[in-house]
Design a protein around this motif. Structure first.
Motif, PDB file in Angstrom:
ATOM      1  N   ALA A 225     -64.148 -69.825  10.246  1.00 38.80           N
ATOM      2  CA  ALA A 225     -63.061 -69.435  10.667  1.00 38.80           C
ATOM      3  C   ALA A 225     -62.232 -70.522   9.850  1.00 38.80           C
ATOM      4  O   ALA A 225     -62.806 -71.562  10.049  1.00 38.80           O
ATOM      5  N   SER A 226     -62.013 -70.482   8.800  1.00 37.99           N
ATOM      6  CA  SER A 226     -60.893 -71.496   8.479  1.00 37.99           C
ATOM      7  C   SER A 226     -58.956 -71.496   8.339  1.00 37.99           C
ATOM      8  O   SER A 226     -59.324 -72.586   7.748  1.00 37.99           O
ATOM      9  N   GLY A 227     -59.361 -71.209   9.141  1.00 34.53           N
ATOM     10  CA  GLY A 227     -57.839 -71.141   9.874  1.00 34.53           C
ATOM     11  C   GLY A 227     -57.423 -70.606  11.186  1.00 34.53           C
ATOM     12  O   GLY A 227     -57.891 -70.016  11.428  1.00 34.53           O
ATOM     13  N   ARG A 228     -55.965 -70.652  11.426  1.00 36.03           N
ATOM     14  CA  ARG A 228     -55.687 -69.694  12.299  1.00 36.03           C
ATOM     15  C   ARG A 228     -55.055 -67.890  12.148  1.00 36.03           C
ATOM     16  O   ARG A 228     -54.592 -67.963  10.970  1.00 36.03           O
ATOM     17  N   PHE A 229     -54.751 -66.994  13.619  1.00 31.87           N
ATOM     18  CA  PHE A 229     -54.526 -65.929  12.611  1.00 31.87           C
ATOM     19  C   PHE A 229     -52.722 -66.357  13.191  1.00 31.87           C
ATOM     20  O   PHE A 229     -52.281 -66.727  14.118  1.00 31.87           O
ATOM     21  N   GLU A 230     -52.154 -65.642  12.081  1.00 32.21           N
ATOM     22  CA  GLU A 230     -51.114 -65.753  11.783  1.00 32.21           C
ATOM     23  C   GLU A 230     -50.467 -64.498  12.032  1.00 32.21           C
ATOM     24  O   GLU A 230     -50.987 -63.782  11.536  1.00 32.21           O
ATOM     25  N   PRO A 231     -48.835 -64.198  12.554  1.00 35.73           N
ATOM     26  CA  PRO A 231     -48.598 -62.276  12.494  1.00 35.73           C
ATOM     27  C   PRO A 231     -48.257 -62.011  11.292  1.00 35.73           C
ATOM     28  O   PRO A 231     -47.475 -63.208  10.451  1.00 35.73           O
ATOM     29  N   ALA A 232     -48.459 -60.917  11.049  1.00 38.64           N
ATOM     30  CA  ALA A 232     -48.354 -60.702   9.703  1.00 38.64           C
ATOM     31  C   ALA A 232     -46.926 -60.489   9.487  1.00 38.64           C
ATOM     32  O   ALA A 232     -45.623 -60.094  11.196  1.00 38.64           O
ATOM     33  N   LEU A 233     -45.273 -60.014   8.655  1.00 37.46           N
ATOM     34  CA  LEU A 233     -44.220 -60.605   8.938  1.00 37.46           C
ATOM     35  C   LEU A 233     -43.043 -59.564   8.359  1.00 37.46           C
ATOM     36  O   LEU A 233     -42.159 -59.915   8.387  1.00 37.46           O
ATOM     37  N   GLY A 234     -43.426 -58.849   7.828  1.00 38.99           N
ATOM     38  CA  GLY A 234     -43.220 -57.528   7.255  1.00 38.99           C
ATOM     39  C   GLY A 234     -42.501 -56.163   8.374  1.00 38.99           C
ATOM     40  O   GLY A 234     -42.724 -57.207   9.354  1.00 38.99           O
ATOM     41  N   PRO A 235     -42.277 -55.972   7.559  1.00 35.90           N
ATOM     42  CA  PRO A 235     -41.047 -54.971   8.281  1.00 35.90           C
ATOM     43  C   PRO A 235     -42.044 -53.952   9.554  1.00 35.90           C
ATOM     44  O   PRO A 235     -43.208 -53.797   9.039  1.00 35.90           O
ATOM     45  N   ALA A 236     -41.814 -53.928  11.217  1.00 37.99           N
ATOM     46  CA  ALA A 236     -42.462 -53.697  12.284  1.00 37.99           C
ATOM     47  C   ALA A 236     -42.443 -52.007  11.759  1.00 37.99           C
ATOM     48  O   ALA A 236     -41.075 -51.801  11.669  1.00 37.99           O
ATOM     49  N   THR A 237     -43.018 -51.665  12.729  1.00 40.96           N
ATOM     50  CA  THR A 237     -43.360 -49.782  13.153  1.00 40.96           C
ATOM     51  C   THR A 237     -43.293 -49.553  14.514  1.00 40.96           C
ATOM     52  O   THR A 237     -43.966 -50.608  15.124  1.00 40.96           O
ATOM     53  N   LEU A 238     -42.302 -49.911  15.206  1.00 41.18           N
ATOM     54  CA  LEU A 238     -41.723 -49.657  16.210  1.00 41.18           C
ATOM     55  C   LEU A 238     -42.907 -48.345  16.982  1.00 41.18           C
ATOM     56  O   LEU A 238     -42.453 -47.425  16.718  1.00 41.18           O
ATOM     57  N   CYS A 239     -43.867 -49.128  17.909  1.00 44.46           N
ATOM     58  CA  CYS A 239     -44.891 -47.670  18.175  1.00 44.46           C
ATOM     59  C   CYS A 239     -44.868 -47.577  19.710  1.00 44.46           C
ATOM     60  O   CYS A 239     -44.574 -48.459  20.586  1.00 44.46           O
ATOM     61  N   GLY A 240     -44.584 -46.028  20.064  1.00 43.42           N
ATOM     62  CA  GLY A 240     -43.949 -46.022  21.734  1.00 43.42           C
ATOM     63  C   GLY A 240     -44.938 -44.681  21.879  1.00 43.42           C
ATOM     64  O   GLY A 240     -45.092 -43.491  21.514  1.00 43.42           O
ATOM     65  N   VAL A 241     -44.154 -44.074  23.000  1.00 47.59           N
ATOM     66  CA  VAL A 241     -44.391 -43.000  23.741  1.00 47.59           C
ATOM     67  C   VAL A 241     -43.570 -42.191  24.829  1.00 47.59           C
ATOM     68  O   VAL A 241     -42.606 -43.593  25.282  1.00 47.59           O
ATOM     69  N   ALA A 242     -42.815 -41.190  24.870  1.00 45.87           N
ATOM     70  CA  ALA A 242     -40.985 -40.997  24.826  1.00 45.87           C
ATOM     71  C   ALA A 242     -41.455 -39.829  25.748  1.00 45.87           C
ATOM     72  O   ALA A 242     -42.564 -38.682  25.735  1.00 45.87           O
ATOM     73  N   VAL A 243     -41.799 -40.004  27.576  1.00 46.69           N
ATOM     74  CA  VAL A 243     -42.221 -38.812  28.469  1.00 46.69           C
ATOM     75  C   VAL A 243     -40.331 -38.573  29.432  1.00 46.69           C
ATOM     76  O   VAL A 243     -39.997 -39.397  29.364  1.00 46.69           O
TER      77      VAL A 243
END
Length: 272
Positions: A225-243
C-alpha cells in the motif's frame, strides 16, 4: 406499487447521481418507494448524517448499509436517531441501530426494508438465514407491511441466491449488493420474489469498483500500500432495479436500471 432500488453509492460522483436523478425518476415513473444502498457514500467508506439527510431530502425513502456501516465513527451515534438508516440485521445484539424498518409513504403504503450481511468471504456475523427468518416472522408480508425488500450485502453469488430462495414467497424483492458490478440475472422467482444477484454500484465505472485506479493497481502489482483508496470522480452510472409489485405484495415485473456514465443504458419498459 412501484419500487426502485439503487445500488452502492460511491463517493461524490455517486452522490451527485442520486441528487440529480432520484427526483426526476420519482416523478417520471410515479414511484412509491426508493431505497438506496449508501454504505460507500462518504468517500467510499460509510455514510455521514449530512449525506443521509441529503438523500432523504431528494426523495430516498430508506438507506441500507453493509460491511462499511460504521467506518464513519459518527454513525455509531446518529444511527439511533435515524429510523430510515438500516444496518445489517445480523450484527450482534446490542449493536447500535436497526436491521430492519417499516417506512410508510404519503399514500399509507408500508414497505419493510431488511438489510443482511453475508458470511462467505466476509466478516462472520450472526447467521443471516436465522436472522431473516426472525425478521420476516416479526413483520409478515400482507399483515404488517404491503411489500418487503431485502438487501443482501454479500460477496458470494451462491449465498445471495440461497437467501433469495429462502425468502421467496415472503418478500417482494431480494437484491444483492457489495460487488459493485451489475449482474444480468434479474428475474421473478417461483414464489413471486423479484431477484437480482447484484444491482451494481452508482459511481464512476472508469475505476476499480469505484476507486481511482492508481492505488489499487499499485497494490495488485507491488503488494504494498502506498496511499489511501479514493473514489473516482468521473460521471457516474446510476445502477438500480425497478420492480412492479402487485396488491398481494409479490413482484409482477422486474427490470435493470442504468442511467448515465459508461455503462449501456437500461430502463423498465413496463413504466413507459
Amino acid at each position: 406499487m412501484r419500487l426502485l432500488f439503487i445500488g452502492d453509492v460511491v463517493g461524490r460522483s455517486g452522490r451527485a447521481a442520486i441528487t440529480q436523478q432520484v427526483p426526476l425518476l420519482r416523478e417520471r415513473w410515479s414511484l412509491d418507494f426508493v431505497v438506496v444502498n449508501g454504505e460507500n457514500a462518504a468517500g467510499g467508506f460509510g455514510v455521514t448524517e449530512p449525506i443521509l439527510e441529503e438523500f432523504l431530502a431528494v426523495g430516498v425513502d430508506a438507506v441500507t448499509l453493509g460491511n462499511h456501516a460504521f467506518d464513519q465513527r459518527e454513525a455509531l451515534m446518529f444511527i439511533e436517531r435515524q429510523p430510515r438508516l438500516i444496518r445489517p440485521a445480523n450484527y450482534p445484539a446490542g449493536t447500535p441501530g436497526r436491521g430492519s424498518s417499516i417506512v410508510e409513504n404519503a399514500r399509507g403504503a408500508r414497505l419493510l426494508v431488511i438489510n443482511l450481511l453475508g458470511r462467505i468471504f466476509m466478516d462472520a456475523l450472526d447467521d443471516p438465514f436465522a436472522t431473516l427468518e426472525r425478521e420476516l416472522a416479526a413483520s409478515p408480508l400482507g399483515r404488517t407491511c404491503d411489500a418487503v425488500v431485502i438487501d443482501v450485502h454479500a460477496e458470494a453469488t451462491s449465498e445471495k441466491s440461497a437467501l433469495a430462495l429462502f425468502a421467496d414467497g415472503r418478500a417482494s424483492l431480494v437484491v444483492g449488493t457489495h460487488t459493485h458490478v451489475p449482474s444480468a440475472d434479474h428475474r421473478i422467482l417461483a414464489g413471486g420474489a423479484g431477484f437480482i444477484t447484484d444491482v451494481g454500484m452508482t459511481g464512476d465505472y472508469n475505476s476499480v469498483i469505484g476507486m481511482e485506479k492508481d492505488e489499487p493497481l499499485r497494490r495488485f502489482t507491488r503488494r504494498i500500500a502506498s496511499g489511501r483508496f479514493e473514489p473516482a470522480l468521473g460521471p457516474a452510472t446510476l445502477c438500480g432495479v425497478a420492480v412492479e409489485i402487485g396488491p398481494e405484495g409479490l413482484a409482477r415485473a422486474i427490470a435493470p436500471v442504468r442511467i448515465g456514465g459508461l455503462l449501456s443504458a437500461a430502463q423498465p419498459d413496463f413504466w413507459a
